[in-house]
Design a protein around this motif. Structure first.
Motif, mmCIF file in Angstrom:
data_model
loop_
_atom_site.group_PDB
_atom_site.id
_atom_site.type_symbol
_atom_site.label_atom_id
_atom_site.label_comp_id
_atom_site.label_asym_id
_atom_site.label_seq_id
_atom_site.Cartn_x
_atom_site.Cartn_y
_atom_site.Cartn_z
ATOM 1 N N GLU A 91 0.825 -1.203 0.000
ATOM 2 C CA GLU A 91 0.000 0.000 0.000
ATOM 3 C C GLU A 91 0.862 1.256 0.000
ATOM 4 N N VAL A 92 1.893 1.266 0.812
ATOM 5 C CA VAL A 92 2.776 2.433 0.894
ATOM 6 C C VAL A 92 3.465 2.665 -0.442
ATOM 7 N N LEU A 93 3.957 1.605 -1.060
ATOM 8 C CA LEU A 93 4.634 1.751 -2.352
ATOM 9 C C LEU A 93 3.680 2.256 -3.432
ATOM 10 N N ASN A 94 2.453 1.722 -3.458
ATOM 11 C CA ASN A 94 1.471 2.165 -4.451
ATOM 12 C C ASN A 94 1.055 3.611 -4.228
ATOM 13 N N SER A 95 0.846 4.005 -2.970
ATOM 14 C CA SER A 95 0.456 5.394 -2.698
ATOM 15 C C SER A 95 1.591 6.346 -3.047
ATOM 16 N N ALA A 96 2.824 5.952 -2.823
ATOM 17 C CA ALA A 96 3.952 6.807 -3.186
ATOM 18 C C ALA A 96 4.009 6.983 -4.697
ATOM 19 N N GLN A 97 3.773 5.928 -5.441
ATOM 20 C CA GLN A 97 3.792 6.010 -6.904
ATOM 21 C C GLN A 97 2.672 6.934 -7.397
ATOM 22 N N LYS A 98 1.483 6.830 -6.814
ATOM 23 C CA LYS A 98 0.362 7.682 -7.225
ATOM 24 C C LYS A 98 0.635 9.148 -6.883
ATOM 25 N N ASN A 99 1.217 9.391 -5.719
ATOM 26 C CA ASN A 99 1.518 10.766 -5.324
ATOM 27 C C ASN A 99 2.569 11.381 -6.232
ATOM 28 N N VAL A 100 3.533 10.611 -6.673
ATOM 29 C CA VAL A 100 4.543 11.119 -7.590
ATOM 30 C C VAL A 100 3.890 11.487 -8.917
ATOM 31 N N GLU A 101 3.015 10.639 -9.416
ATOM 32 C CA GLU A 101 2.346 10.935 -10.686
ATOM 33 C C GLU A 101 1.496 12.196 -10.566
ATOM 34 N N LYS A 102 0.776 12.398 -9.436
ATOM 35 C CA LYS A 102 -0.037 13.591 -9.238
ATOM 36 C C LYS A 102 0.831 14.839 -9.164
ATOM 37 N N THR A 103 1.998 14.714 -8.566
ATOM 38 C CA THR A 103 2.881 15.866 -8.420
ATOM 39 C C THR A 103 3.547 16.229 -9.736
ATOM 40 N N VAL A 104 3.905 15.258 -10.534
ATOM 41 C CA VAL A 104 4.635 15.499 -11.776
ATOM 42 C C VAL A 104 3.712 16.005 -12.881
ATOM 43 N N LYS A 105 2.455 15.632 -12.890
ATOM 44 C CA LYS A 105 1.526 15.993 -13.965
ATOM 45 C C LYS A 105 1.409 17.504 -14.167
ATOM 46 N N PRO A 106 1.225 18.327 -13.117
ATOM 47 C CA PRO A 106 1.147 19.769 -13.351
ATOM 48 C C PRO A 106 2.454 20.381 -13.859
ATOM 49 N N VAL A 107 3.562 19.800 -13.513
ATOM 50 C CA VAL A 107 4.852 20.357 -13.918
ATOM 51 C C VAL A 107 5.161 20.012 -15.369
ATOM 52 N N THR A 108 4.956 18.769 -15.755
ATOM 53 C CA THR A 108 5.334 18.322 -17.099
ATOM 54 C C THR A 108 4.183 18.383 -18.082
ATOM 55 N N GLY A 109 2.957 18.393 -17.585
ATOM 56 C CA GLY A 109 1.802 18.372 -18.464
ATOM 57 C C GLY A 109 1.490 16.989 -18.988
ATOM 58 N N LYS A 110 2.168 15.999 -18.502
ATOM 59 C CA LYS A 110 1.971 14.616 -18.931
ATOM 60 C C LYS A 110 1.707 13.764 -17.705
ATOM 61 N N GLU A 111 0.958 12.683 -17.919
ATOM 62 C CA GLU A 111 0.706 11.786 -16.798
ATOM 63 C C GLU A 111 1.901 10.915 -16.475
ATOM 64 N N GLN A 112 2.622 10.533 -17.491
ATOM 65 C CA GLN A 112 3.764 9.662 -17.277
ATOM 66 C C GLN A 112 5.045 10.429 -17.526
ATOM 67 N N GLY A 113 6.117 9.906 -16.947
ATOM 68 C CA GLY A 113 7.413 10.493 -17.227
ATOM 69 C C GLY A 113 7.851 10.123 -18.634
ATOM 70 N N SER A 114 8.783 10.872 -19.172
ATOM 71 C CA SER A 114 9.231 10.635 -20.545
ATOM 72 C C SER A 114 9.882 9.262 -20.686
ATOM 73 N N TYR A 115 10.423 8.754 -19.638
ATOM 74 C CA TYR A 115 11.040 7.438 -19.702
ATOM 75 C C TYR A 115 10.002 6.326 -19.770
ATOM 76 N N GLN A 116 8.752 6.618 -19.427
ATOM 77 C CA GLN A 116 7.710 5.590 -19.425
ATOM 78 C C GLN A 116 6.891 5.575 -20.710
ATOM 79 N N GLN A 117 7.069 6.559 -21.564
ATOM 80 C CA GLN A 117 6.256 6.618 -22.771
ATOM 81 C C GLN A 117 6.689 5.556 -23.760
ATOM 82 N N ASN A 118 5.709 5.018 -24.455
ATOM 83 C CA ASN A 118 6.002 4.049 -25.506
ATOM 84 C C ASN A 118 6.365 4.827 -26.765
ATOM 85 N N THR A 119 7.437 4.445 -27.420
ATOM 86 C CA THR A 119 7.880 5.125 -28.640
ATOM 87 C C THR A 119 7.501 4.352 -29.872
ATOM 88 N N ASN A 120 6.644 3.335 -29.744
ATOM 89 C CA ASN A 120 6.254 2.507 -30.892
ATOM 90 C C ASN A 120 5.290 3.217 -31.789
#
Length: 120
Positions: A91-120
């Protein structure tokens, strides 16, 4: 004359002290390291083998491999790495991952980090 005798006495004392220290340090078997038996079972489990306690027979690579395997098993046992994760930890690991995604979205404008995007 008194100064000369006093100086000679001081030099003699310094020489004798230096000679005594050097004899104690180098004259005897210079194996003056402290040694004690381990008291607790945990300390015995982590006790390293002293070099020179075993005969140097066999292949050194095999000895190193066996020693590394024993160390890995000891670490796995002490840290309980074979047991599944606790639900609370998940639970702690999942909540930390969700909080990081919520924090990064307003800064980058994307839900995922650039390293997680599929380039296919």
């Amino acid at each position: 004359m008194k100064k000369l005798i006093s100086l000679f006495r001081q030099v003699t004392i310094v020489f004798l002290v230096g000679l005594t220290v050097s004899i104690l340090q180098f004259g005897y078997n210079s194996n003056l390291s402290a040694r004690a038996e381990t008291v607790t079972p945990e300390a015995r489990a982590y006790q390293a083998k002293q070099p020179g306690t075993e005969m140097n027979r066999g292949n050194p690579l095999e000895k190193a491999k066996e020693s590394l395997k024993e160390t890995a098993e000891n670490v796995r046992e002490k840290l309980n790495l074979d047991e599944p994760l606790d639900p609370g930890t998940k639970e702690v690991l999942n909540s930390a991952q969700k909080n990081v995604e919520k924090t990064v979205k307003p800064v980058t404008g994307k839900e995922q980090g650039s390293y997680q995007q599929n380039t296919n």
